[in-house]
Write a protein that holds these residues in place. Structure first.
Motif: not given
Length: 347
Positions: A258-285
């Motif tokens: 749970g902590v790993i998913v939280t950190e990776l998702v939070t990191n992706a939100v911050k750095y994967a897409y430019a402001p206003g760009e939107g996009g998708e972050i996928r979690v797969v188990l």
């Protein structure tokens, strides 16, 4: 001095009944005789006996006819089946019907000795069965008490973590520095990830393991409220999706994942897409080979660039520590156009 063994001897042979009454009485038995099946059944309904000896051939109902009725009584005594027949099929039928033992009867002293031995063996087995049932009941009660205590612990831990999260929310309102506010929000999300495990354990019938697929549904939903579209009034934040196969993991594994998913998702939100760009972050188990599973968090952003940690690097340290607790590491797929972080762990 031990109480006399109360024996009900059901047999139409009055001579043999008197012999049993006399010989077993010498050994401290309290023997009651019944001349046929119906009289014996009535005696069992009216009185309390430790054991019953039941003859096969009797006028009216035979022993095999009344045996099921005896065993259907609320607290039936063990039944030793008595027959003069040399056909072993009768003895086998009696044992299959629920008799504790059988004795071939005759008028010699060997018969009463064998009968007494069979009775005492049957009583010993019954006593051991009852002691085993009592022991199992004590174990069940102890387990139920422990589970109730553990649920209460999880409930209180979940409440305490929620209280800490509320304190952070209050502190956030007092801060003007955006860097401090961002750090506190990240800490709050981490706390919520752990609290979510304890809330799930409190409501689950299984306190040793967590349904990881169900846990991730709730966690991703909570993350979506914090960092997804609409969070903070930003409708262009990345959209979170989840695909999780059903699987159960230990409580410690669930916290780490749970902590790993939280950190990776939070990191992706911050750095994967430019402001206003939107996009998708996928979690797969999903399950992997040889009793293992794989967790993937990926996006379609610009990737890792030079590979240098962004921000303070605290998130990377937390991810490494949690992965180490799972005896694994997070690997990044260099062939993926965005960032694909994968963790393989033992189930």
């Amino acid at each position: 001095m031990s109480a006399a063994i109360r024996l009900l001897y059901i047999d139409d042979d009055r001579g043999l009944s008197r012999l049993v009454q006399k010989e077993l009485g010498r050994h401290g038995y309290d023997v009651t005789c019944a001349p046929d099946a119906d009289a014996g059944y009535a005696a069992l309904q009216a009185g309390v006996f430790d054991v019953c000896a039941l003859d096969h051939y009797m006028p009216g109902r035979e022993g095999l006819d009344v045996l099921p009725d005896i065993l259907d009584l609320p607290s039936p005594p063990p039944v030793v089946y008595v027959t003069g027949a040399q056909d072993g099929r009768i003895a086998v039928a009696a044992l299959r019907a629920g008799a504790a033992d059988y004795v071939i009867k005759d008028v010699s002293e060997d018969f009463t000795a064998l009968l007494r031995s069979a009775i005492e063996d049957a009583l010993l087995r019954r006593r051991l069965e009852r002691e085993n049932e009592l022991a199992q009941e004590e174990v069940r009660l102890a387990r139920d008490r422990a589970e109730a205590m553990l649920r209460e612990v999880n409930h209180r831990v979940g409440n305490s973590l929620q209280l800490v999260s509320s304190f952070i929310s209050l502190q956030l309102r007092q801060l003007a520095d955006e860097g401090a506010r961002s750090a506190l929000r990240e800490a709050q999300v981490r706390i919520e990830a752990v609290a979510h495990v304890h809330r799930r354990l409190y409501t689950s019938s299984d306190l040793a393991t967590v349904a990881m697929d169900e846990y991730l549904i709730g966690l991703v939903e909570e993350l979506g409220k914090s960092v997804g579209p609409g969070a903070g009034g930003d409708e262009t934040s990345p959209r979170l999706t989840l695909r999780a196969e059903p699987m159960r993991v230990t409580t410690d594994q669930a916290v780490s994942l749970g902590v790993i998913v939280t950190e990776l998702v939070t990191n992706a939100v911050k750095y994967a897409y430019a402001p206003g760009e939107g996009g998708e972050i996928r979690v797969v188990l999903e399950t992997a080979a040889e009793g293992r599973a794989m967790l993937t968090v990926e996006d379609d952003g610009p990737g890792l660039g030079d590979g240098a940690p962004k921000g303070t690097g605290l998130g990377s340290k937390i991810v490494s520590a949690m992965a180490g607790g799972l005896r694994s590491t997070v690997e990044f797929d260099a062939d993926h156009p965005g960032v694909r972080a994968q963790l393989v762990f033992d189930l």
